[in-house]
Design a protein around this motif. Structure first.
Motif, short mmCIF file in Angstrom:
data_model
loop_
_atom_site.label_atom_id
_atom_site.label_comp_id
_atom_site.label_asym_id
_atom_site.label_seq_id
_atom_site.Cartn_x
_atom_site.Cartn_y
_atom_site.Cartn_z
N GLU A 1 0.86 -1.19 0.00
CA GLU A 1 0.00 0.00 0.00
C GLU A 1 0.90 1.23 0.00
O GLU A 1 1.90 1.29 0.72
N VAL A 2 0.53 2.22 -0.79
CA VAL A 2 1.40 3.38 -0.99
C VAL A 2 1.68 4.12 0.32
O VAL A 2 2.81 4.55 0.58
N SER A 3 0.68 4.23 1.20
CA SER A 3 0.90 4.87 2.50
C SER A 3 2.05 4.18 3.24
O SER A 3 2.91 4.83 3.84
N LEU A 4 2.03 2.85 3.19
CA LEU A 4 3.06 2.10 3.91
C LEU A 4 4.42 2.27 3.24
O LEU A 4 5.47 2.22 3.91
N ALA A 5 4.40 2.50 1.95
CA ALA A 5 5.66 2.75 1.24
C ALA A 5 6.27 4.07 1.70
O ALA A 5 7.49 4.20 1.84
N LEU B 1 7.54 6.83 -2.56
CA LEU B 1 8.64 6.36 -1.72
C LEU B 1 9.94 7.09 -2.08
O LEU B 1 10.63 7.63 -1.20
N ASP B 2 10.24 7.15 -3.37
CA ASP B 2 11.49 7.77 -3.80
C ASP B 2 11.54 9.25 -3.44
O ASP B 2 12.55 9.75 -2.91
N LEU B 3 10.44 9.95 -3.71
CA LEU B 3 10.42 11.40 -3.43
C LEU B 3 10.60 11.67 -1.94
O LEU B 3 11.21 12.65 -1.55
N PRO C 1 3.01 -2.49 -7.01
CA PRO C 1 4.34 -3.11 -6.92
C PRO C 1 5.37 -2.01 -6.72
O PRO C 1 5.40 -1.04 -7.47
N ILE C 2 6.15 -2.12 -5.66
CA ILE C 2 7.10 -1.06 -5.31
C ILE C 2 8.44 -1.69 -4.96
O ILE C 2 8.50 -2.67 -4.22
#
Ligand SMILES: Cc1ncc(C[n+]2csc(CCOP(=O)(O)OP(=O)(O)O)c2C)c(N)n1
Ligand code: SF4
Ligand SMILES: [Mg+2]
Lengths: 313, 391
Positions: B8-12, B144-146, B178-179
């Protein structure tokens, strides 16, 4: 703690170093500047002050000048406690990671009565509840002085301010002074005290105790303000003394929940002695003064009973 | 190398904060930011992240505590959205004015009233001028990267400004993607511990946050603005360095099928994903359409935008925020002023869509492009149009 001719020796008992520099832009005879001076003498150099917007912030930091000989930060009006929480948390974790030195540092939030009892009450409550290791110093000059003597919830009953003016239909401030120390006490912090710079040894003893205590501590310090209270500028010390000796501003400590009066006064000076020299009370009539006397007595008796109860228990 | 997982993007974002080894996190929960801070609390509770988590009593205090922590040299993070960001408003300007490199994720959400927990970008647009570096993510990887990059940019001595990563509430914050999670060692070498220039320390007392009189206030603000403008070069540098270490390239404006495009869509955030699909579909029918996605919002990438629109006949700007009683979309007005000095410039059309969680569909993008085609053929009409409004 009584002030006697022995007080001639008093200056020798005080730490000579000044961390709140002379030559700041405070009004002549400013009681709050004395509070800063005395609190910092007790604190010593290993201290960080987080100052709310208000008189003490404005008079001390006209860039590029500064009156602070210790590290100092001002962020906004209502958040001194939250800033202090950040400072304390930051130091704690950086120390753990070996990126900040190990000496004990007094993290001190400083705010006026407005920045504490009104707009900053939420941040203060949060920081106390979270149990940060810091000391909150409220210098109480009983109004928003910096913006021109507007009333706060800490302005006493009957005082005329620019937003609680006395008039044909009004006595001035209609509400009674918010009992902030007791609101703070309800957070069950390990130490809190009331103090007044007219009793410097008492003030500094309490401040030292607050700094030495681990966990949140609170000092509520009355700060006579010649400009806002409209009394002569050489009377600030006298006004502070009278506030205490009439029972209008009783001095006490609450240590681990137990209240102890710093001086027990069976007889007290009449309140009129305190009210008379102050322009903010000039409009009061005889009946008004009687009513104020009644309220002061009632509050003081209440405090006496609580102290007796706590001592007995 | 990193590990590719479904997350999940929040968790990323939380993972990025952990990889960045944040020292202090001060945050207050608000939907749709909650998963970020819940995960961070858990990481601290489990000892996976050695940080002080300050559970403040409001967002105002969250940003204030971040200022205090950054002022003693801690790497500091918070996250919020909508009403929470609005409540921080006052302190946002102080964080940038005091030059404190706080990093914040904003899970963009509509502003009340009526109260809406759903996504749009009104919250960040109301804080446009707060002096923060402002970035928009489209994907989870980017979020995540930013976030990792934001620390490096903010803490650079040539910058020393707070930085904010915007991720659209729900449409990005709550989706599983997918991250690639970078390895800790790689991140450590990309982002060493914060080395502050000036801190609150009794060994060297400083005064922070003094009164600025009229003789000096203007100069201080000019300096601050120069730092924000100057951060542009640092951002590019950090992105180059990131590409070297992690292989993923970033630039201020993303181009999608812009070669020979006659009509360009310009927007920011997650709904650009739908725009891409719409672009593909329109391309199949022979329409020359492309997308330029704004990643860097502050400092505004004037030159990149000017270059990106070269050759296009029109730019259709899609804003997920509305400037009431004004020109409509904040991103559009920015682009318009960027293009105004050019001798030859495309027609600019403005569309407001996706407010308060309303979807922007492929059909909506098709309508937008058709409408812009109509403006090209028949000349300008209203200042802006609201898309997908139920009549
Ligand atoms: C959010 C906000 N509201 C109002 C003000 C204006 N303001 C600055 S200081 C102040 C009063 C301060 O009163 P107090 O805390 O009692 O301190 P004093 O000035 O009496 O020392 C006010 C109202 C402000 N700076 N910020
Ligand atoms: S207004 Fe009162 S508190 Fe403020 S500087 Fe003057 S005397 Fe001190
Ligand atoms: Mg005051």
């Amino acid at each position: 703690m009584a002030e006697t001719p022995g007080d001639l020796f008093l200056p020798r008992l005080l730490p000579p170093q000044e961390f709140f520099a002379e030559g700041n832009r405070g009004c002549q005879g400013c009681g709050a500047a004395l509070v800063m001076r005395q609190v910092l003498k007790a604190a010593g150099p290993d201290t960080i002050v987080c100052n709310a917007t208000g008189c003490m912030e404005i008079i001390s930091s006209p860039y590029p000048e500064t009156a602070w000989r210790i590290p100092w930060i001002h962020v906004a009006f209502e958040n001194a406690a939250a800033v202090a929480a950040g400072v304390e948390s930051g130091i704690k974790v950086l120390r753990r990671k070996g990126r900040y030195h190990d000496r004990r540092i007094n993290v001190v939030a400083v705010a006026g009565d407005g920045g504490t009892a009104d707009i900053g009450l939420q941040a203060l409550s949060g920081a106390l509840e979270r149990y940060h290791d810091f000391t909150y110093v409220c210098y109480d000059n009983e109004a928003y002085m910096n913006t021109g003597i507007q009333r706060s919830s800490s302005t006493p009953y009957g005082a005329s301010t620019t937003t609680s003016p006395s008039g044909r239909e009004s006595i001035g401030q209609k509400t009674q002074k918010k009992n902030l120390p007791m609101i703070v006490a309800a957070h069950e912090i390990p130490y809190l005290a009331t103090a007044c710079p007219s009793f410097p040894l008492d003030l500094m003893d309490k401040a030292r105790r607050a700094f030495q205590t681990v966990g949140p501590t609170y000092l509520h310090i009355l700060a006579p303000c010649p400009t806002g209270w409209r009394h002569a500028s050489d009377l600030a010390i006298e006004m502070g003394r009278l506030a205490v000796e009439t029972g209008a501003f009783p001095l006490y400590e609450v240590v681990d929940g137990k209240l102890k009066l710093s001086m027990k006064m069976e007889t007290r000076k009449p309140i009129i002695d305190y009210l008379k020299p102050q322009g903010r009370f000039r409009h009061l009539k005889e009946d008004d003064i009687k009513e104020i006397q009644r309220r002061v007595d009632e509050n003081y008796e209440k405090l006496l009973r609580r102290a007796e109860l706590d001592e007995g228990g | 190398m990193g590990e590719r997982v479904g997350l999940e993007v929040s968790l990323a974002v939380s993972e990025a904060v952990k990889l960045a080894r944040a020292d202090v996190i001060a945050a207050y929960p608000i939907t749709p930011q909650t998963h970020i801070v819940e995960e961070l609390s858990q990481m601290v509770a489990d000892g996976d992240l050695d940080a002080e988590y300050v559970m403040v009593e409001s967002e105002h205090s969250a940003m204030s505590a971040c200022c205090g922590a950054a002022a003693v040299g801690a790497r500091t993070f918070t996250a919020t959205a909508s009403q929470g960001l609005a409540l921080m408003h006052e302190v946002l300007f102080i964080a940038s004015g005091l030059r404190l490199p706080v990093v914040m994720a904003v899970a963009n959400r509509a502003l009340s009233a009526p109260i809406s927990i759903w996504g749009d970008q009104s919250d960040v647009m109301s804080e446009r001028d707060s002096g923060w570096i402002q970035l928009f993510a489209e994907t989870g990887q980017e979020a995540l990267d930013l976030t990792i990059q934001a620390f490096k940019i903010a803490e650079d001595r040539r910058v020393l400004l707070p930085a904010e990563v915007n991720i659209d509430g729900f449409t990005l914050s709550h989706v599983v993607e997918p991250i690639v999670i970078p390895g800790q060692e790689e991140v450590d070498s990309f982002l060493p511990p914060y080395e502050p220039q000036v801190i609150l320390d009794p060994e060297k007392p400083v005064t922070m946050g003094p009164v600025g009189f009229p003789e000096l206030y203007t100069e201080i603000k000019k300096q601050q603005n120069e730092a924000l403008l100057g951060s542009y070069e640092v951002i590019l540098e950090v992105w180059d360095r990131f590409a070297e270490s992690f292989g993923r390239k970033y630039r201020p404006v993303e181009h999608y099928r812009t070669e020979d495009a006659e009509i360009l869509i310009n927007m920011a955030g997650a709904m650009s994903g739908t725009a891409r699909i719409a672009v593909d579909m329109m391309r199949e029918t022979g329409k020359k359409v492309g997308l330029i996605r704004t990643r860097l919002w502050r400092p505004y990438p004037f030159d990149e935008i000017r270059n990106a629109v070269k050759g296009a006949k029109a730019v259709a700007v899609v804003d997920r925020a509305l400037s009431f009683g004004g020109q409509g979309g904040p991103m559009c007005s920015e682009l318009r002023s960027a293009l105004y000095p050019l001798a030859e410039k495309p027609v600019v059309t403005s569309y407001i869509a996706g407010l308060g969680g309303r979807d922007i569909t492929v059909e909506n993008f098709q309508t937008i492009v058709e409408d812009t085609g109509d403006v090209l053929a028949n000349g300008p009409r209203e200042e802006y149009k609201m898309i997908g409004v139920r009549e």
